[in-house]
Design a protein around this motif. Sequence first.
Motif, PDB file in Angstrom:
ATOM      1  N   THR A 152       0.833  -1.202   0.000  1.00 36.56           N
ATOM      2  CA  THR A 152       0.000   0.000   0.000  1.00 36.56           C
ATOM      3  C   THR A 152       0.869   1.253   0.000  1.00 36.56           C
ATOM      4  OG1 THR A 152      -1.776  -1.155   1.157  1.00 36.56           O
ATOM      5  CG2 THR A 152      -1.819   1.245   1.247  1.00 36.56           C
ATOM      6  N   ALA A 153       1.883   1.266   0.844  1.00 36.78           N
ATOM      7  CA  ALA A 153       2.790   2.414   0.900  1.00 36.78           C
ATOM      8  C   ALA A 153       3.523   2.595  -0.426  1.00 36.78           C
ATOM      9  CB  ALA A 153       3.794   2.237   2.042  1.00 36.78           C
ATOM     10  N   SER A 154       3.905   1.511  -1.059  1.00 30.46           N
ATOM     11  CA  SER A 154       4.578   1.586  -2.358  1.00 30.46           C
ATOM     12  C   SER A 154       3.655   2.160  -3.428  1.00 30.46           C
ATOM     13  CB  SER A 154       5.058   0.204  -2.801  1.00 30.46           C
ATOM     14  OG  SER A 154       6.043  -0.282  -1.934  1.00 30.46           O
ATOM     15  N   ASP A 155       2.405   1.730  -3.411  1.00 29.85           N
ATOM     16  CA  ASP A 155       1.423   2.268  -4.363  1.00 29.85           C
ATOM     17  C   ASP A 155       1.232   3.769  -4.154  1.00 29.85           C
ATOM     18  OD1 ASP A 155       1.039  -0.219  -5.503  1.00 29.85           O
ATOM     19  OD2 ASP A 155      -0.819  -0.642  -4.391  1.00 29.85           O
ATOM     20  N   GLN A 156       1.159   4.188  -2.894  1.00 31.52           N
ATOM     21  CA  GLN A 156       1.005   5.610  -2.598  1.00 31.52           C
ATOM     22  C   GLN A 156       2.232   6.395  -3.048  1.00 31.52           C
ATOM     23  OE1 GLN A 156       0.182   5.513   1.610  1.00 31.52           O
ATOM     24  NE2 GLN A 156      -2.012   5.194   1.305  1.00 31.52           N
ATOM     25  N   SER A 157       3.406   5.835  -2.832  1.00 28.38           N
ATOM     26  CA  SER A 157       4.640   6.499  -3.259  1.00 28.38           C
ATOM     27  C   SER A 157       4.686   6.644  -4.774  1.00 28.38           C
ATOM     28  CB  SER A 157       5.867   5.720  -2.786  1.00 28.38           C
ATOM     29  OG  SER A 157       5.967   5.769  -1.392  1.00 28.38           O
ATOM     30  N   LEU A 158       4.262   5.607  -5.472  1.00 32.01           N
ATOM     31  CA  LEU A 158       4.225   5.656  -6.929  1.00 32.01           C
ATOM     32  C   LEU A 158       3.277   6.743  -7.404  1.00 32.01           C
ATOM     33  CD1 LEU A 158       4.962   4.533  -9.718  1.00 32.01           C
ATOM     34  CD2 LEU A 158       3.151   2.839  -9.415  1.00 32.01           C
ATOM     35  N   MET A 203       2.326   9.429  -5.762  1.00 29.57           N
ATOM     36  CA  MET A 203       2.910  10.731  -5.437  1.00 29.57           C
ATOM     37  C   MET A 203       4.034  11.093  -6.404  1.00 29.57           C
ATOM     38  SD  MET A 203       3.084  10.492  -1.340  1.00 29.57           S
ATOM     39  CE  MET A 203       2.052  11.542  -0.372  1.00 29.57           C
ATOM     40  N   ALA A 204       4.859  10.123  -6.757  1.00 30.84           N
ATOM     41  CA  ALA A 204       5.942  10.368  -7.701  1.00 30.84           C
ATOM     42  C   ALA A 204       5.391  10.760  -9.065  1.00 30.84           C
ATOM     43  CB  ALA A 204       6.830   9.137  -7.822  1.00 30.84           C
ATOM     44  N   SER A 205       4.319  10.114  -9.465  1.00 32.02           N
ATOM     45  CA  SER A 205       3.685  10.430 -10.742  1.00 32.02           C
ATOM     46  C   SER A 205       3.148  11.858 -10.725  1.00 32.02           C
ATOM     47  CB  SER A 205       2.562   9.436 -11.024  1.00 32.02           C
ATOM     48  OG  SER A 205       1.912   9.755 -12.228  1.00 32.02           O
ATOM     49  N   THR A 215       4.181  14.291  -8.810  1.00 28.31           N
ATOM     50  CA  THR A 215       5.330  15.189  -8.759  1.00 28.31           C
ATOM     51  C   THR A 215       5.916  15.384 -10.151  1.00 28.31           C
ATOM     52  OG1 THR A 215       5.837  14.524  -6.495  1.00 28.31           O
ATOM     53  CG2 THR A 215       7.622  15.529  -7.744  1.00 28.31           C
ATOM     54  N   SER A 216       6.001  14.312 -10.907  1.00 21.84           N
ATOM     55  CA  SER A 216       6.505  14.392 -12.273  1.00 21.84           C
ATOM     56  C   SER A 216       5.597  15.276 -13.126  1.00 21.84           C
ATOM     57  CB  SER A 216       6.598  12.993 -12.875  1.00 21.84           C
ATOM     58  OG  SER A 216       6.996  13.047 -14.221  1.00 21.84           O
ATOM     59  N   GLU A 217       4.288  15.106 -12.986  1.00 20.36           N
ATOM     60  CA  GLU A 217       3.339  15.937 -13.740  1.00 20.36           C
ATOM     61  C   GLU A 217       3.509  17.411 -13.384  1.00 20.36           C
ATOM     62  OE1 GLU A 217      -0.677  14.546 -13.198  1.00 20.36           O
ATOM     63  OE2 GLU A 217      -0.136  12.497 -13.756  1.00 20.36           O
ATOM     64  N   ARG A 218       3.647  17.699 -12.091  1.00 13.59           N
ATOM     65  CA  ARG A 218       3.824  19.090 -11.660  1.00 13.59           C
ATOM     66  C   ARG A 218       5.143  19.653 -12.197  1.00 13.59           C
ATOM     67  NH1 ARG A 218      -0.313  17.850 -11.584  1.00 13.59           N
ATOM     68  NH2 ARG A 218      -1.812  17.655  -9.922  1.00 13.59           N
ATOM     69  N   GLY A 219       6.158  18.842 -12.250  1.00  9.45           N
ATOM     70  CA  GLY A 219       7.438  19.279 -12.806  1.00  9.45           C
ATOM     71  C   GLY A 219       7.298  19.651 -14.276  1.00  9.45           C
ATOM     72  N   LYS A 220       6.547  18.842 -15.006  1.00 14.50           N
ATOM     73  CA  LYS A 220       6.315  19.147 -16.428  1.00 14.50           C
ATOM     74  C   LYS A 220       5.507  20.425 -16.580  1.00 14.50           C
ATOM     75  CE  LYS A 220       6.606  14.345 -17.911  1.00 14.50           C
ATOM     76  NZ  LYS A 220       5.872  13.154 -18.355  1.00 14.50           N
ATOM     77  N   ASP A 221       4.510  20.611 -15.696  1.00 15.53           N
ATOM     78  CA  ASP A 221       3.724  21.847 -15.727  1.00 15.53           C
ATOM     79  C   ASP A 221       4.618  23.060 -15.478  1.00 15.53           C
ATOM     80  OD1 ASP A 221       1.432  20.320 -16.129  1.00 15.53           O
ATOM     81  OD2 ASP A 221       0.748  20.463 -14.037  1.00 15.53           O
ATOM     82  N   LEU A 222       5.494  22.952 -14.475  1.00 17.99           N
ATOM     83  CA  LEU A 222       6.407  24.060 -14.163  1.00 17.99           C
ATOM     84  C   LEU A 222       7.371  24.324 -15.316  1.00 17.99           C
ATOM     85  CD1 LEU A 222       7.217  23.331 -10.420  1.00 17.99           C
ATOM     86  CD2 LEU A 222       5.895  25.249 -11.331  1.00 17.99           C
TER      87      LEU A 222
END
Length: 69
Positions: free
Chosen positions: A34-40, A42-44, A46-53
């Motif tokens: 469950t924690a791994s799924d949540q981390s994945l 969140m990482a996704s 974060t990546s989307e927000r990075g592309k937006d920025l």
Amino acid sequence: MERIAAMSQQMASAAEQQSHVAEDISRQITHIATASDQSLEMASKTSERGKDLEKIATDLHNLTERFNA
């Protein structure tokens, strides 16, 4: 006969303890999954927000280039 009964009781007790340990390990693995799924997720995000920025930065750069030209 008494010795066999005592050994049988010890084996039953050990099997029960092993069962509890296996259940605990199973719960921990589920928690880790469950924690791994949540981390994945969140990482996704974060990546989307990075592309937006990155797009915003590029747009701002292009706007400032118009004024410098």
